[in-house]
Design a protein around this motif. Sequence first.
Motif, PDB file in Angstrom:
ATOM      1  N   SER A   1       0.835  -1.204   0.000  1.00 17.19           N
ATOM      2  CA  SER A   1       0.000   0.000   0.000  1.00 17.19           C
ATOM      3  C   SER A   1       0.866   1.248   0.000  1.00 17.19           C
ATOM      4  O   SER A   1       2.071   1.205   0.271  1.00 17.19           O
ATOM      5  CB  SER A   1      -0.912   0.000   1.229  1.00 17.19           C
ATOM      6  N   THR A   2       0.240   2.367  -0.256  1.00 18.16           N
ATOM      7  CA  THR A   2       0.948   3.649  -0.198  1.00 18.16           C
ATOM      8  C   THR A   2       1.474   3.912   1.200  1.00 18.16           C
ATOM      9  O   THR A   2       2.597   4.390   1.382  1.00 18.16           O
ATOM     10  CB  THR A   2       0.007   4.778  -0.643  1.00 18.16           C
ATOM     11  N   LEU A   3       0.677   3.579   2.220  1.00 22.86           N
ATOM     12  CA  LEU A   3       1.128   3.743   3.602  1.00 22.86           C
ATOM     13  C   LEU A   3       2.353   2.886   3.882  1.00 22.86           C
ATOM     14  O   LEU A   3       3.321   3.341   4.509  1.00 22.86           O
ATOM     15  CB  LEU A   3       0.000   3.398   4.567  1.00 22.86           C
ATOM     16  N   ASP A   4       2.333   1.639   3.432  1.00 29.79           N
ATOM     17  CA  ASP A   4       3.490   0.758   3.620  1.00 29.79           C
ATOM     18  C   ASP A   4       4.731   1.358   2.973  1.00 29.79           C
ATOM     19  O   ASP A   4       5.827   1.326   3.543  1.00 29.79           O
ATOM     20  CB  ASP A   4       3.218  -0.619   3.012  1.00 29.79           C
ATOM     21  N   TYR A   5       4.551   1.890   1.771  1.00 29.96           N
ATOM     22  CA  TYR A   5       5.691   2.460   1.046  1.00 29.96           C
ATOM     23  C   TYR A   5       6.262   3.668   1.784  1.00 29.96           C
ATOM     24  O   TYR A   5       7.475   3.788   1.959  1.00 29.96           O
ATOM     25  CB  TYR A   5       5.264   2.852  -0.370  1.00 29.96           C
ATOM     26  N   VAL A   6       5.404   4.559   2.213  1.00 27.33           N
ATOM     27  CA  VAL A   6       5.861   5.766   2.903  1.00 27.33           C
ATOM     28  C   VAL A   6       6.533   5.405   4.222  1.00 27.33           C
ATOM     29  O   VAL A   6       7.542   6.015   4.607  1.00 27.33           O
ATOM     30  CB  VAL A   6       4.679   6.732   3.110  1.00 27.33           C
ATOM     31  N   ALA A   7       6.010   4.403   4.917  1.00 28.77           N
ATOM     32  CA  ALA A   7       6.582   3.997   6.209  1.00 28.77           C
ATOM     33  C   ALA A   7       7.978   3.417   6.081  1.00 28.77           C
ATOM     34  O   ALA A   7       8.717   3.338   7.079  1.00 28.77           O
ATOM     35  CB  ALA A   7       5.665   2.993   6.896  1.00 28.77           C
ATOM     36  N   LEU A   8       8.398   3.033   4.869  1.00 26.56           N
ATOM     37  CA  LEU A   8       9.764   2.543   4.675  1.00 26.56           C
ATOM     38  C   LEU A   8      10.800   3.605   5.049  1.00 26.56           C
ATOM     39  O   LEU A   8      11.969   3.267   5.268  1.00 26.56           O
ATOM     40  CB  LEU A   8       9.971   2.115   3.214  1.00 26.56           C
TER      41      LEU A   8
END
Length: 252
Positions: free
Chosen positions: A89-96
């Motif tokens: 998800s976009t959230l998963d990507y940003v949390a990287l």
Amino acid sequence: MLRASGLRLQVPGRILVDALDFDLQPGRCCALLGRNGSGKSSLLLALAGLRPSQGGEVRYADTPLPAGPQRALHIGALLQDEPDSFWGSTLDYVALGRVAHAGALVGIDDTARALALKALRDMDLDMHASQSYRSLSGGERQRARIAQVLTQDPQVFLLDEPLTHLDLGHQLLVMEHFAQLTRLDRSVLMSLHEPLWAASYCADALLLYDAGRFRLGSAREVLTIENLEALYGCRLESVISGDRALFIPSTA
């Protein structure tokens, strides 16, 4: 804060930067301008410790650049290369962006989630948090990539063409957000293709010419019609806005 001394960068048959002394201080935003292929990306990579130089050195807080994850605790880099294999998800990507702080990627903890959600809101993407990153438009992906660097929460931001793919309203949003970060003593160096944004939001400017030549100084001193015409190889005309001159291509 982030200092280059005598920096030299070259590619086969061509010098990009020669004997550059550059000091990016807290609370300053510096625009990096130059033609395509002038060395802007190479310089940002060298300052981020991601590309070796052919001379000189780069130091952070008067010490050599730290290695690996330790460097990412202090310096955040937005590169031109866009990932195309992230399926989350976009959230998963940003949390990287919090990987360097966590030491390993073991899921999103509360701190990473809170910072990622804030960055998504700041980049006008919170409504896409659960959407697949791969399904975002080009401009939305760019804002997600910026949000990831914001989630990293570094002291120094090195941004390679952050306005790529963005519509005018979101260009303004990004420039305003990084201007706000400089007021919190963060340091920003961003490569731009539009002198208007540089003149409006950057206190300093670094122009890369050819054969290693450069011009560095305050934006008011450096962003002149003579310097920019020599930089881009085209005629410009000035537009007065408030107390500053802005430059656009001349069609006359």
